[in-house]
Write an enzyme that holds these catalytic residues in place. Structure first.
Site, PDB file in Angstrom:
ATOM      1  CD  GLU A  96       5.874 -23.632  24.945  1.00  0.00           C
ATOM      2  OE1 GLU A  96       5.590 -22.991  25.982  1.00  0.00           O
ATOM      3  OE2 GLU A  96       5.203 -24.618  24.556  1.00  0.00           O
ATOM      4  N   PRO A 114      -8.037 -39.235  35.018  1.00  0.00           N
ATOM      5  CG  PRO A 114      -7.813 -39.723  37.281  1.00  0.00           C
ATOM      6  CD  PRO A 114      -8.027 -38.587  36.325  1.00  0.00           C
ATOM      7  CD  GLU A 139       3.357 -26.211   9.865  1.00  0.00           C
ATOM      8  OE1 GLU A 139       2.256 -26.609   9.452  1.00  0.00           O
ATOM      9  OE2 GLU A 139       4.411 -26.304   9.224  1.00  0.00           O
ATOM     10  CD  GLU A 141       4.267 -24.201  19.822  1.00  0.00           C
ATOM     11  OE1 GLU A 141       4.001 -24.679  20.929  1.00  0.00           O
ATOM     12  OE2 GLU A 141       5.435 -24.126  19.381  1.00  0.00           O
TER      13      GLU A 141
END
Length: 185
Positions: A96, A114, A139, A141
């Site tokens: 990233e 939870p 692809e 992102e």
């Protein structure tokens, strides 16, 4: 207080993104809870990432479910091939942000819900980041990197500008740990 699992049936499966399970359980006092729906997800990772120049790397990206572009911290899903959460976090940071980090500190793990979901989010503080490559995004992102001061991140946190609750938790713990490291405690 633990419940006993009596039956379990998968209703829907699109791994790794969404798996819905219907359970039949018995409480300690003998009450039968049926149905109890559970969402199975792989574990997630996220990190407050600080470069060697002391800048925090934030990511800006569109989040379709709420229809908004958000400012967040780097993170993602643990792949089945990831050996452990730190490995997954280092991989996500490289993909990233294009950075590798000298040190990655575990800050623990939290659950986003939870009562209905099985996974944990493993939180980290990564320091000493050096850019070694360009982003290698999936692809779907589109991630814009924002480099900012630690004080600006603190201000943004106080102003409630981070919407992603799992990122808020990580930022809170990471800022505490970063202060400890900065003061030698």
């Amino acid at each position: 207080m633990d419940w006993k699992l009596l039956e379990s049936e998968y209703i829907y499966r699109v791994e790794p993104w969404l798996t819905l399970r219907r359970d039949k359980c018995e409480t300690p006092n003998g009450t039968i809870v049926d149905p109890y729906f559970v969402l199975e997800y792989p574990d997630w990772v996220n990190a407050v990432a600080v470069t060697e120049e002391g800048k925090v790397i934030l990511v800006k990206q569109y989040r379709h479910a709420i229809g908004r572009t958000l400012i967040e911290i780097p993170g993602g899903v643990m792949d089945k091939t990831d050996t452990d959460p730190e490995f997954a976090m280092r991989r996500e940071l490289l993909e990233e942000t294009g950075h590798v980090f000298d040190k990655v500190y575990s800050l623990g793990a939290v659950s986003h819900n939870p009562s209905t979901s099985t996974n944990l989010t493993h939180m980290f503080l990564a320091v000493g980041g050096k850019k070694v490559q360009e982003q290698q995004l999936d692809e779907n992102e589109e991630i814009e990197l924002l480099l900012t001061d630690v004080e600006e991140v603190e201000r943004m946190l106080k102003e409630n500008r981070f919407v992603q609750s799992l990122h808020v938790s990580c930022i809170f713990y990471a800022l505490q740990r970063y202060r400890q490291l900065s003061t030698g405690q």
